[in-house]
Design an enzyme around this catalytic site. Sequence first.
Site, PDB file in Angstrom:
ATOM      1  N   GLU A 168       0.792  -1.067   0.038  1.00 14.68           N
ATOM      2  CA  GLU A 168      -0.080   0.357  -0.128  1.00 14.68           C
ATOM      3  C   GLU A 168       0.797   1.394   0.032  1.00 14.68           C
ATOM      4  O   GLU A 168       1.118   1.830   1.220  1.00 14.68           O
ATOM      5  CB  GLU A 168      -0.988  -0.502   0.712  1.00 14.68           C
ATOM      6  CG  GLU A 168      -1.925  -1.516   1.099  1.00 14.68           C
ATOM      7  CD  GLU A 168      -3.097  -0.462   2.066  1.00 14.68           C
ATOM      8  OE1 GLU A 168      -3.711  -0.154   2.911  1.00 14.68           O
ATOM      9  OE2 GLU A 168      -4.467  -1.710   1.852  1.00 14.68           O
ATOM     10  N   GLU A 369      -5.084  -8.733   0.278  1.00 14.33           N
ATOM     11  CA  GLU A 369      -6.499  -8.140   1.063  1.00 14.33           C
ATOM     12  C   GLU A 369      -7.822  -7.893   0.643  1.00 14.33           C
ATOM     13  O   GLU A 369      -7.560  -7.024   0.247  1.00 14.33           O
ATOM     14  CB  GLU A 369      -4.809  -6.770   2.072  1.00 14.33           C
ATOM     15  CG  GLU A 369      -5.208  -6.821   2.695  1.00 14.33           C
ATOM     16  CD  GLU A 369      -4.331  -5.916   3.587  1.00 14.33           C
ATOM     17  OE1 GLU A 369      -5.073  -5.051   4.178  1.00 14.33           O
ATOM     18  OE2 GLU A 369      -2.528  -5.003   3.585  1.00 14.33           O
TER      19      GLU A 369
HETATM   20  C1  PNW Z   1      -4.623  -1.811   5.186  1.00 15.95           C
HETATM   21  N1  PNW Z   1      -8.990   2.892   2.854  1.00 15.95           N
HETATM   22  O1  PNW Z   1      -4.651  -0.787   5.401  1.00 15.95           O
HETATM   23  C2  PNW Z   1      -3.284  -2.653   5.702  1.00 15.95           C
HETATM   24  O2  PNW Z   1      -2.526  -3.113   4.503  1.00 15.95           O
HETATM   25  C3  PNW Z   1      -3.668  -3.250   6.639  1.00 15.95           C
HETATM   26  O3  PNW Z   1      -2.474  -3.253   7.474  1.00 15.95           O
HETATM   27  C4  PNW Z   1      -4.707  -2.790   7.463  1.00 15.95           C
HETATM   28  O4  PNW Z   1      -4.822  -3.753   8.657  1.00 15.95           O
HETATM   29  C5  PNW Z   1      -5.472  -3.116   6.286  1.00 15.95           C
HETATM   30  O5  PNW Z   1      -5.478  -2.310   5.398  1.00 15.95           O
HETATM   31  C6  PNW Z   1      -6.881  -2.729   7.027  1.00 15.95           C
HETATM   32  O6  PNW Z   1      -7.578  -1.716   7.945  1.00 15.95           O
HETATM   33  C7  PNW Z   1      -5.854   0.207   4.841  1.00 15.95           C
HETATM   34  O7  PNW Z   1      -9.200   3.768   3.777  1.00 15.95           O
HETATM   35  C8  PNW Z   1      -5.639   1.498   4.909  1.00 15.95           C
HETATM   36  O8  PNW Z   1      -9.604   2.548   2.065  1.00 15.95           O
HETATM   37  C9  PNW Z   1      -6.657   1.969   4.439  1.00 15.95           C
HETATM   38  C10 PNW Z   1      -7.894   1.955   3.493  1.00 15.95           C
HETATM   39  C11 PNW Z   1      -7.769   0.763   3.285  1.00 15.95           C
HETATM   40  C12 PNW Z   1      -6.917  -0.136   4.337  1.00 15.95           C
END
Ligand code: PNW
Length: 463
Positions: A168, A369
């Site tokens: 990410e 994910e």
């Molecule tokens: C991801 N959004 O973060 C990360 O890769 C993980 O470490 C995290 O625990 C997981 O998703 C859940 O949050 C994100 O705003 C952060 O769309 C933000 C978003 C999506 C995923």
Amino acid sequence: MTADQTFPDGFYWGVGTSSYQVEGAWDEDGKGVSIWDRYAHTPGNIKNDDNGDIANDHYHRYKEDVSLMRSINATAYRFSIAWPRIFPEGAGEPNKKGLDFYSRLVDELLAAGIEPFATLYHWDLPQALQDRYGGWQSKDTAHAFADYAGHVAEQLGDRVKHYFTINEFASFVEGGYQIIEVQVGGGKTEKLGGAPGLNLSPAELKQVRHHAVLGHGLAVQAIRAGGPAGTKVGFAENMAVAIPIIDTPDYVKAAEAATRNGNAGFMTVMLGGTYTDEYLAEAGGTTPTFTDDELTIIASPLDFVGINVYKPRSYVEPTEEPPGYREIPINASHPKMHSAWHVLDPAVMYWAPKLVQSIWGAESIFITENGCAASDTLTRDGRVYDSDRVMFLRAFLDQLQRATSEGVPVDGYFLWSAQDNFEWIAGFGDRFGLIYVDFDSLQRTPKLSAEWFREAARRNAVV
Ligand code: PNW
């Protein structure tokens, strides 16, 4: 069971975690301090001032955790390697004890019939590189990352065949070096931040993005050079997906253009090898500074494309005038999952891989994910009834199966997350796991969704 609910033969049913979110043992066996250690130890940054010092204690309990994965029929595990365990100072002398942990974990996985997929950067940068170079503000960090990635591929390459360079880009760059504002409907946004907690100008931010994709490209080359023939590598990006309101060619074309622009600083340059004119002209237009050679490195050919798919970024309709699409506002009443940012639409799980195939011609895609947080509690009968997560998984996998049945080349799915864990600035409050974790006793309890996953993986089908 009707045949049309199944996934292709050999499809991986994986679960995922990341080092800082589950390992704990933050200063054991010679590990260096990471920017997340520093950030979480600074009061006021994390909900309830939680931190990952102990987290799930996966560092010591990995055998139990692998056996839990085995019990739900997982065939793959996506974990991340903590860079400061391998190079406590970010570069220089490697720390053998840190690598030994991952070596033990990999042996345990292979003995359980679970394929290891290693992510090399899931945001826990060595603090030493933050102090020395300003982290990803410097190209030196990109080079240090490649050296570390090549070293890991050399050391684990006999057993680890699949690597994701960086997790990410958008989240850690925008979140760590500015603040991300996510559209959640009704014109409202949700703000997300993280380590190192800086607030750069748009021009500086664009240069940081450039160093991150350069780090990816250099790491791809280093992994290929360090690992044995047949080592496979890609990235894992939180792709910004524009969903066409209607499934007709003109709307799909609009969605392709919007998705290409929405990922301009990351996926579009890594897969296409150029920055778009629109991207170069937008806010902070004096940057990034880059060379043609760097673009070639950034767009090094990949074995697969990894995408984290949680939510749509926008919905689009076509327009006559440039850029050929219009992003329509998300309605105030649009349903959401438990996390404030989590706009719900299962169709994103169809469109995300479909667009990766149609825009960039990807021949192998992993969903690195997908999952959701829920207000899980351990009930008196010792179970966790996460009915909303079961609903979510069934709906999303149904859409993924729709894509694979149309020939979209998705080779595996990693559910986020193997277990409840440290959810960054939300602390231990937002539970994403298939397995419930009591963060006092560290006892693990499979949820209802784990039972669902076990059966879906067993049948290789939506159930
Ligand atoms: C991801 N959004 O973060 C990360 O890769 C993980 O470490 C995290 O625990 C997981 O998703 C859940 O949050 C994100 O705003 C952060 O769309 C933000 C978003 C999506 C995923």
